[in-house]
Design an enzyme around this catalytic site. Structure first.
Site, PDB file in Angstrom:
ATOM      1  N   ASP A 394       0.839  -1.192   0.000  1.00 44.34           N
ATOM      2  CA  ASP A 394       0.000   0.000   0.000  1.00 44.34           C
ATOM      3  C   ASP A 394       0.883   1.254   0.000  1.00 44.34           C
ATOM      4  OD1 ASP A 394      -2.251   1.561   0.090  1.00 44.34           O
ATOM      5  OD2 ASP A 394      -3.089   0.605   1.866  1.00 44.34           O
ATOM      6  N   GLU A 397       3.001   4.802  -4.023  1.00 41.20           N
ATOM      7  CA  GLU A 397       3.318   5.865  -5.002  1.00 41.20           C
ATOM      8  C   GLU A 397       4.733   6.449  -4.843  1.00 41.20           C
ATOM      9  OE1 GLU A 397       0.694   6.161  -2.773  1.00 41.20           O
ATOM     10  OE2 GLU A 397      -0.786   5.263  -4.089  1.00 41.20           O
ATOM     11  N   ASP A 464      -7.886   4.952  -3.117  1.00 42.23           N
ATOM     12  CA  ASP A 464      -8.900   5.316  -2.123  1.00 42.23           C
ATOM     13  C   ASP A 464      -9.907   6.285  -2.734  1.00 42.23           C
ATOM     14  OD1 ASP A 464      -7.350   3.774  -0.512  1.00 42.23           O
ATOM     15  OD2 ASP A 464      -6.449   5.421   0.586  1.00 42.23           O
TER      16      ASP A 464
END
Length: 674
Positions: A394, A397, A464
């Site tokens: 998770d 990025e 998200d």
């Protein structure tokens, strides 16, 4: 302009710039340029050895009309590789031809009847190198003339309502729910890869296409010609890599929520699924099963015997995946040794902090091979050796506290030069050691990727996103475009990630419509942060697993009996498609074809299909028309030429027409191609 032939490549030198064009696979060219001394040897996304092809390089002269009636001769050159040809004129401007027809040309203007690299007044050039003082790098702008009527697709995942990207501006940067994969497919029969992980921007304007890298040492792009999008994507994945074979055991339902707080909660859910007769392939243990970020281990307070938990789940045929973040809290046992060894991101200004959620954190630097080795050793010891099957990487990025790219530095260089490659390097820290000696592909879940990420066992999800029909519509277009950018393993949070009230009937309607869509996508995965947040915390710590709120239940039976009936019905549909889904994953492995496909991917000769952005093909067989609006119980569907069977009613229909189809809450329109 000086032209040279170097083996199979065309070289052009002019005003301090060296340009190199060479064949890179069938009907494809790689184009690189640099100013003065070249210090970059990276292949970036072009990691696969291209097939050797014969090409021809011709250096000659062309007529140049001076403007007073005098015709002069100027140097020019061309390189031909199969169906694609590039010509370079006296000013270094490149034009690309497919089967003799112009498909793309760098910015070029005429004045007074005279050819020139730039207008005498505008002073705009095709390749603009703007030196960055003290950095040894350039801000590079590459301009192309726009093509009237061209449609552009691909480029990764962006949260916006357009499938056709012509007329849009896209940031070339990674963010939560934004994935930059800079490969585009044109309706004119070519594909184009901006082979540069620098932070930047691309604008597909009506008057000009402009690619910008904010800090780089080299221009690098790849272009190919093909008969149709399927052919183009096959050529692209041949040089950037194919997705591995997807494990059969993961093609059903994945169960997840934010968040299972204890091993008892996980086991209770798994046992209930078993009692209900529903096989889940994988259960996901989300964030703060640890203590602080960067410890990368179970919090013994609430996970006292994770191996026993994993063993029981395995006995039910359920795989287990755990969340691993790249952020390391200063309180973590790994912060000091990683800082000492230079394994974390550095900041150019101020105190080193890159992330501030639930702690004072600095994220890892996966460009450093020692970092990748360190994090894997910790995660192997604390997770894999216990039997954990995969990792949810998770915030990959990475999710910066502030996206101030010029303030961050990796061992590879400043974040401006290479940050778009971060998620791919993060994934390699796990995929590569997990692959050693294994017959079955390791599968990890990531929130981001870049060109070529498909070959590192990445299931990428869309981030998200809000629980709204607007977001749902955007996810469909994002999923179709990221598939055209070479990423076939793509999924979403069913129902969106964020909702405040699971009892809201509008949300429950959204959840059902999203679930029905997900059944006809690559990965069927339940996830979300479900309010209201009225479940008390486990303890009173001001950090970590005890303090954080937990959302409401998110299992199939959590939303009332009628919704459960519908979800069971579509679960059965998914399971019945197992062999078909397996074939789609095999196709993705062999050709790069995505599982969810734009209509024009399967029907490129049908002009109407190039404009459809609210229906899609699930492989070659099923046309899916998801319900994308609240309280919508019928919709228009376009059927291309051929015969189609309505899978809900059994009715056989002729193609080449638009029809109105009923869509009660327990059905979405799906048609089987006969």
């Amino acid at each position: 302009m000086i032209f040279l032939q170097e083996n199979n490549a065309l070289i052009a030198r002019h005003n301090g710039e060296t340009l190199r064009i060479e064949p890179w696979g069938p009907d494809a060219l790689r184009v690189r340029a640099y100013m003065y001394e070249n210090t970059s040897s990276h292949d970036w996304a072009l990691t696969e050895t291209p097939k050797t092809t014969k090409c021809t390089v011709t250096i000659g002269e062309e007529d140049y009309w001076v403007g007073d009636g005098t015709i002069s001769k100027t140097p020019c050159a061309e390189i031909v590789n199969g169906r694609i040809c590039a010509t370079v004129n006296f000013a270094g401007v490149i034009s690309f031809y497919r089967d003799g027809s112009l498909i793309l040309r760098e910015y070029f203007r005429f004045y007074g009847g005279t050819l020139a690299q730039t207008s005498r007044c505008l002073k705009i050039v095709n390749r603009e190198w703007k030196g960055i003082i003290g950095a040894g790098e350039y801000q590079l702008t590459v301009r192309f003339d726009a093509n009237e009527g061209e449609k552009i697709y691909g480029m990764g995942q962006y949260q916006q309502p357009y499938l056709n990207l012509k007329g849009t501006m896209l940031e070339l940067a990674q963010r939560n729910s934004q994935i930059s994969v800079p490969f585009m497919i044109s309706s004119l029969g070519y594909g184009f890869l901006w082979n540069n992980p620098a932070v930047g921007r691309v604008t597909f304007a009506a008057n000009q296409t402009e690619w910008i890298a904010r800090a780089t040492k080299q221009m690098d792009y790849w272009i190919t010609a093909g008969d149709n999008p399927k052919d183009i994507l096959t050529r692209y994945t041949a040089v950037t890599g194919h997705a591995p074979l997807f494990p059969e055991s993961l093609m059903g339902l994945w169960q997840c929520k934010l968040r299972y707080r204890t091993q008892d909660e996980v086991l209770t859910v798994a046992r209930q699924y078993q009692q209900e007769g529903i096989k889940i392939d994988q259960i996901v243990i989300d964030f703060f099963h640890w203590t602080v970020q960067g410890d990368w281990k179970f919090d013994k307070t609430y996970w006292p015997d994770p191996k026993a938990m994993i063993d029981e789940l395995h006995s039910m045929g359920i795989r287990v995946i755990v969340s691993v973040w790249p952020s390391v809290d200063r309180r973590s046992e790994n912060f000091a040794p990683m800082t000492e060894r230079g394994l974390l991101i550095r900041t150019e200004r101020g105190a080193a902090q890159t992330y501030d959620y639930q702690g004072d954190c600095v994220e890892i630097d996966p460009f450093n091979p020692e970092t990748r080795k360190y994090i894997w050793e910790v995660c192997k010891r604390n997770y894999a050796d216990l039997g954990i099957d995969g990792f949810w990487l998770d915030n990959s990025e990475p999710d910066y506290g502030v996206y101030d790219f010029e303030n961050y530095r990796y061992c590879e260089g400043s974040a401006l030069t290479c940050s778009n490659l971060y998620p791919q390097m993060f994934s390699r820290a796990f995929f590569e050691p997990m692959s050693e000696g294994k017959k079955e592909t390791p599968v990890n879940l990531l929130r981001c990727g870049w060109a070529g990420s498909q070959k590192y066992g990445n299931v990428i999800w869309s981030g998200d996103v809000p629980s709204t029909f607007e977001a749902f519509r955007e996810q469909l277009r994002a999923g179709l475009n990221i598939g055209l950018a070479g990423i076939p393993w793509w999924t979403t949070d069913i129902g969106g990630f964020m909702t405040d009230d699971v009892n809201d009937p509008d949300f429950r309607q959204l959840l059902i419509r999203w679930y029905q869509f997900a059944v006809y996508s690559a990965v069927l995965r339940m996830h979300g942060d479900r309010g209201p947040y009225n479940i008390p915390p486990l303890d009173d710590r001001d950090w970590g697993g005890g303090y954080l709120h937990t959302g409401q239940p998110n299992e199939l039976w959590s939303y009332g009996e009628e919704n459960y009936r519908i979800m069971r019905k579509y679960y059965d549909i998914r399971i019945a498609m197992h062999d078909y889904v397996k074939d789609l994953y095999k196709d993705a492995h062999e050709t790069g074809a995505p599982l969810i496909r734009t209509m024009f991917f399967e029907f490129p000769q049908d002009e109407k299909c190039w404009d459809l952005q609210d229906q899609y093909m699930f492989g070659t067989k099923y046309l899916v028309a998801p319900i994308l609006y609240l309280n919508q119980y019928e919709r228009e569907v376009y059927l291309p030429e051929g015969k189609w069977k309505n899978v809900n009613s059994g009715e056989i229909l002729a193609g080449g027409q638009s029809i109105t189809v009923k869509a009660p809450i327990d059905e979405i329109p799906v048609f089987e191609k006969l």
